[in-house]
Design an enzyme around this catalytic site. Structure first.
Site, PDB file in Angstrom:
ATOM      1  N   ASN A  24       1.569 -20.348 -67.283  1.00  0.00           N
ATOM      2  CA  ASN A  24       2.509 -19.695 -68.200  1.00  0.00           C
ATOM      3  C   ASN A  24       3.975 -19.850 -67.818  1.00  0.00           C
ATOM      4  OD1 ASN A  24       1.639 -17.707 -66.074  1.00  0.00           O
ATOM      5  ND2 ASN A  24       3.284 -16.510 -66.996  1.00  0.00           N
ATOM      6  N   GLY A  26       6.985 -21.901 -64.712  1.00  0.00           N
ATOM      7  CA  GLY A  26       7.235 -22.752 -63.564  1.00  0.00           C
ATOM      8  C   GLY A  26       6.538 -24.099 -63.619  1.00  0.00           C
ATOM      9  N   ASP A  75      -7.853 -14.949 -64.471  1.00  0.00           N
ATOM     10  CA  ASP A  75      -7.426 -14.397 -63.192  1.00  0.00           C
ATOM     11  C   ASP A  75      -8.331 -15.023 -62.145  1.00  0.00           C
ATOM     12  OD1 ASP A  75      -6.957 -12.970 -60.876  1.00  0.00           O
ATOM     13  OD2 ASP A  75      -7.004 -11.000 -61.837  1.00  0.00           O
ATOM     14  N   TYR A 245       0.438 -18.231 -45.884  1.00  0.00           N
ATOM     15  CA  TYR A 245       0.557 -19.290 -46.893  1.00  0.00           C
ATOM     16  C   TYR A 245       0.161 -20.637 -46.296  1.00  0.00           C
ATOM     17  CZ  TYR A 245       2.709 -22.211 -50.516  1.00  0.00           C
ATOM     18  OH  TYR A 245       2.938 -23.133 -51.511  1.00  0.00           O
ATOM     19  N   VAL A 276      10.244 -26.353 -55.117  1.00  0.00           N
ATOM     20  CA  VAL A 276      10.628 -26.320 -56.530  1.00  0.00           C
ATOM     21  C   VAL A 276      11.340 -25.009 -56.880  1.00  0.00           C
ATOM     22  CG1 VAL A 276       9.758 -26.509 -58.900  1.00  0.00           C
ATOM     23  CG2 VAL A 276       8.672 -27.824 -57.059  1.00  0.00           C
ATOM     24  N   THR A 278      11.492 -22.120 -58.792  1.00  0.00           N
ATOM     25  CA  THR A 278      10.623 -21.293 -59.621  1.00  0.00           C
ATOM     26  C   THR A 278      10.819 -19.834 -59.233  1.00  0.00           C
ATOM     27  OG1 THR A 278       8.778 -21.368 -58.045  1.00  0.00           O
ATOM     28  CG2 THR A 278       8.860 -23.127 -59.700  1.00  0.00           C
ATOM     29  N   ASP A 279      10.102 -18.945 -59.919  1.00  0.00           N
ATOM     30  CA  ASP A 279      10.127 -17.533 -59.540  1.00  0.00           C
ATOM     31  C   ASP A 279       9.674 -17.342 -58.091  1.00  0.00           C
ATOM     32  OD1 ASP A 279      10.983 -16.936 -62.042  1.00  0.00           O
ATOM     33  OD2 ASP A 279       9.145 -15.971 -62.719  1.00  0.00           O
TER      34      ASP A 279
END
Length: 321
Positions: A24, A26, A75, A245, A276, A278-279
């Site tokens: 939805n 990025g 999800d 991560y 990148v 993105t959010d």
């Protein structure tokens, strides 16, 4: 292996179905747009956790003339949600040709008040700053490590992605040219592990099993749960705030290689899209979403018979270590 700049290299087919997780915004949204604009893709299923945002994103792409985009809620951490997607794909298409596993999280807590006060829109302030400097800013202003956030990261990036692959595997195997593309990161390279034994074990794809990989991830979560960052580092896990991560992406890379060995008819590859904007990076990244997505789409559309069990970075095949 070096890839072409175009993302239209895939083999022609009567129908070709692609699914993109986390589609939805990025990188995911851009991957959906680029795949939908590819003449060889019949339908792109844009998935997102939030139904309203996902439906709006799909409508945005259709408004651009990409009528082959459909939305389905997903999800990746929720087994019934994954099962509903699998049922939808089986009923409507009977197969799946391309699965792009883009959904993921950074494994840190976002400090909303600091995000609001970070002047990320003033790009002039960051000219000349490399990735390391920008990451330092992120950790200073916007992000904070916590065991809970780290555990959620593993549950999402590793276990959630595995759940999606497992549910959709029969449909991928029903394709004449099934592909799985796992969006990874250079942070998942094994050089970040302090333990030579862990590096060796995770790199030995000939003997590594999914069960053993799950045990390794579980051991990391246990150490993370202890709340002692020093103990985590002393056991040879990646050091620093991005430890969870890094482990999640390294584990996903290793699982991709296990899966590629188990199912040689599939193309299962990993790709680092770059740092990148993105959010997730609070728009402090160095690479535009369009370019990051182009790198992902290029791997999804490699020619038939191309590499499998590989990792791509900067448009080239690169080592997992």
């Amino acid at each position: 292996m070096e890839m072409e700049g175009s993302v239209s290299n895939g083999p022609p087919s009567t129908t070709r179905i692609a699914v993109v997780t986390g589609g939805n915004k990025g990188i995911g949204l851009e991957v959906c747009r680029q795949l939908a604009g590819n003449g060889g893709i019949t339908t792109v299923v844009l998935t997102a956790r939030d139904e309203a945002r996902g439906a709006a994103a799909a409508e945005k792409l259709r408004a651009l003339g990409l009528s082959n985009v459909v939305f389905h809620q997903l999800d990746i951490t929720d087994a019934p949600s994954v099962a509903r997607l699998a049922h939808f794909l089986k009923t409507r298409f009977g197969k799946l040709d391309i699965l792009v596993n883009n959904a993921g999280i950074v494994g840190l807590e976002y400090l909303q008040d600091h995000i609001d006060g970070t002047p990320t829109t003033d790009e002039e302030k960051f000219v000349g700053m490399g990735m390391d400097q920008r990451l330092e800013l992120l950790l200073k202003w916007c992000l904070r490590a916590s065991p809970d956030a780290g555990k959620i990261c593993l549950r999402t990036n590793y276990h959630g992605t595995k759940r999606v692959i497992g549910a959709l595997l029969p449909l991928l195997l029903a394709s004449a040219d099934g592909r799985v593309v796992n969006v990874s990161s250079e942070f998942g390279q094994l050089r970040h592990f302090g333990s030579a034994d862990l590096r060796r074990e995770l790199a030995d794809v000939e003997t590594l099993t999914e069960e053993r990989l799950d045990e390794v991830v579980s051991a990391f979560v246990s150490d993370l749960d202890s709340g002692a960052a020093a103990a985590v580092e002393s056991r040879g896990w990646p050091a620093g705030a991005f430890s969870a991560y890094m482990v999640s992406k390294a584990a996903l890379n290793a699982y991709s290689r296990v899966l590629a060995r188990r199912h040689p008819s599939l193309r299962v590859n990993c790709v680092h899209p770059g740092f990148v904007r993105t959010d997730m990076t609070v728009n402090l990244g160095l690479v535009a979403p369009e370019e990051g997505a182009r790198r992902v789409a290029a791997v999804a559309l490699l020619p038939a018979g191309g590499p499998t069990g590989a990792y791509f970075q900067d448009r080239r095949q690169a080592p997992f270590v």
